[in-house]
Design a protein around this motif. Structure first.
Motif, PDB file in Angstrom:
ATOM      1  N   ALA A  83       0.841  -1.192   0.000  1.00 42.14           N
ATOM      2  CA  ALA A  83       0.000   0.000   0.000  1.00 42.14           C
ATOM      3  C   ALA A  83       0.877   1.243   0.000  1.00 42.14           C
ATOM      4  O   ALA A  83       2.034   1.197   0.425  1.00 42.14           O
ATOM      5  CB  ALA A  83      -0.911   0.006   1.223  1.00 42.14           C
ATOM      6  N   ILE A  84       0.320   2.324  -0.465  1.00 39.90           N
ATOM      7  CA  ILE A  84       1.015   3.607  -0.406  1.00 39.90           C
ATOM      8  C   ILE A  84       1.142   4.014   1.064  1.00 39.90           C
ATOM      9  O   ILE A  84       0.179   3.924   1.835  1.00 39.90           O
ATOM     10  CB  ILE A  84       0.263   4.674  -1.216  1.00 39.90           C
ATOM     11  CG1 ILE A  84       0.295   4.299  -2.710  1.00 39.90           C
ATOM     12  CG2 ILE A  84       0.855   6.062  -0.992  1.00 39.90           C
ATOM     13  CD1 ILE A  84      -0.571   5.171  -3.589  1.00 39.90           C
ATOM     14  N   GLU A  85       2.339   4.450   1.442  1.00 36.58           N
ATOM     15  CA  GLU A  85       2.580   4.887   2.819  1.00 36.58           C
ATOM     16  C   GLU A  85       1.680   6.068   3.158  1.00 36.58           C
ATOM     17  O   GLU A  85       1.510   6.985   2.349  1.00 36.58           O
ATOM     18  CB  GLU A  85       4.055   5.291   2.970  1.00 36.58           C
ATOM     19  CG  GLU A  85       4.419   5.745   4.359  1.00 36.58           C
ATOM     20  CD  GLU A  85       5.865   6.196   4.488  1.00 36.58           C
ATOM     21  OE1 GLU A  85       6.149   6.960   5.437  1.00 36.58           O
ATOM     22  OE2 GLU A  85       6.709   5.809   3.662  1.00 36.58           O
ATOM     23  N   THR A  86       1.130   6.037   4.362  1.00 44.47           N
ATOM     24  CA  THR A  86       0.288   7.127   4.845  1.00 44.47           C
ATOM     25  C   THR A  86       1.034   7.879   5.947  1.00 44.47           C
ATOM     26  O   THR A  86       2.012   7.367   6.503  1.00 44.47           O
ATOM     27  CB  THR A  86      -1.040   6.595   5.421  1.00 44.47           C
ATOM     28  OG1 THR A  86      -0.758   5.884   6.630  1.00 44.47           O
ATOM     29  CG2 THR A  86      -1.767   5.706   4.415  1.00 44.47           C
ATOM     30  N   PRO A  87       0.573   9.074   6.317  1.00 44.93           N
ATOM     31  CA  PRO A  87       1.207   9.779   7.439  1.00 44.93           C
ATOM     32  C   PRO A  87       1.208   8.956   8.727  1.00 44.93           C
ATOM     33  O   PRO A  87       2.132   9.058   9.524  1.00 44.93           O
ATOM     34  CB  PRO A  87       0.357  11.053   7.582  1.00 44.93           C
ATOM     35  CG  PRO A  87      -0.164  11.300   6.198  1.00 44.93           C
ATOM     36  CD  PRO A  87      -0.433   9.912   5.636  1.00 44.93           C
ATOM     37  N   ASP A  88       0.203   8.115   8.926  1.00 44.71           N
ATOM     38  CA  ASP A  88       0.160   7.270  10.125  1.00 44.71           C
ATOM     39  C   ASP A  88       1.252   6.203  10.126  1.00 44.71           C
ATOM     40  O   ASP A  88       1.589   5.655  11.173  1.00 44.71           O
ATOM     41  CB  ASP A  88      -1.205   6.595  10.258  1.00 44.71           C
ATOM     42  CG  ASP A  88      -2.307   7.577  10.626  1.00 44.71           C
ATOM     43  OD1 ASP A  88      -2.006   8.677  11.132  1.00 44.71           O
ATOM     44  OD2 ASP A  88      -3.486   7.238  10.390  1.00 44.71           O
TER      45      ASP A  88
END
Length: 170
Positions: free
Chosen positions: A13-18
């Motif tokens: 998955a695309i990295e998220t701020p979390d």
């Protein structure tokens, strides 16, 4: 945009701020906290990574198995993607996690319209993904020139491209 890999039961998955702190902890575990002293980090300082090319690999329990980030750079005025760091948790090494992340990065970069991608790494390992030594491209010292590698995402993308790698600052 998720891609489930059955053979290793991972979800990319695309990295998220979390994800940020967990990915940073993985990088520290794999490369030691002194990793930011490496010359390639000078090209990343003050630069926003290419969000759609920053990926995580998680198992079915949501545990982070690997991650990769990618950065915009220029070589002789030509844009390129600087891949790295790519890291795999020590308990997951040898399972093909890095290969899955690499294959996804190459495909996604091509689909996003990038024509060339580079990294600093072991030529014997990265050759299987199409990377070759970039003899006329220089990273900030003290980078070993034999470890500066690139792959053309479209035919001839590296032809005639030479010189120093520089940041694309925000």
């Amino acid at each position: 945009m998720k891609d489930t890999m059955r053979q290793t039961a991972l979800t990319l998955a695309i990295e998220t701020p979390d994800d940020w702190w967990e990915v940073e902890a993985l990088y520290d575990l794999c490369f030691a906290p002194g990793r930011s002293a490496l010359s390639s980090y000078r090209l990343r300082e003050g630069v926003t990574p290419i969000g759609p090319l920053c990926l995580t690999a998680r198992d079915t329990d949501g545990i982070l198995a690997g991650a990769v980030r990618n950065w915009p750079v220029r070589v002789d005025g030509e844009q390129a993607v600087l891949l790295g760091p790519i890291a795999v948790h020590p308990t997951r090494q040898g399972e093909g996690v890095a290969a899955l992340l690499m294959q996804r990065c190459l495909a996604d970069a091509r689909n996003l319209g990038w024509s060339r991608l580079m990294l600093v790494g072991d030529a014997l390992y990265y050759r299987r993904f199409g990377f070759e030594r970039l003899a006329d491209v220089t990273m900030p010292p003290p980078t070993n020139p034999d470890r500066v590698l690139g792959v053309a995402l479209e035919q001839g993308a590296w032809l005639g491209v030479s010189g120093a790698v520089t940041s694309i600052r925000d």
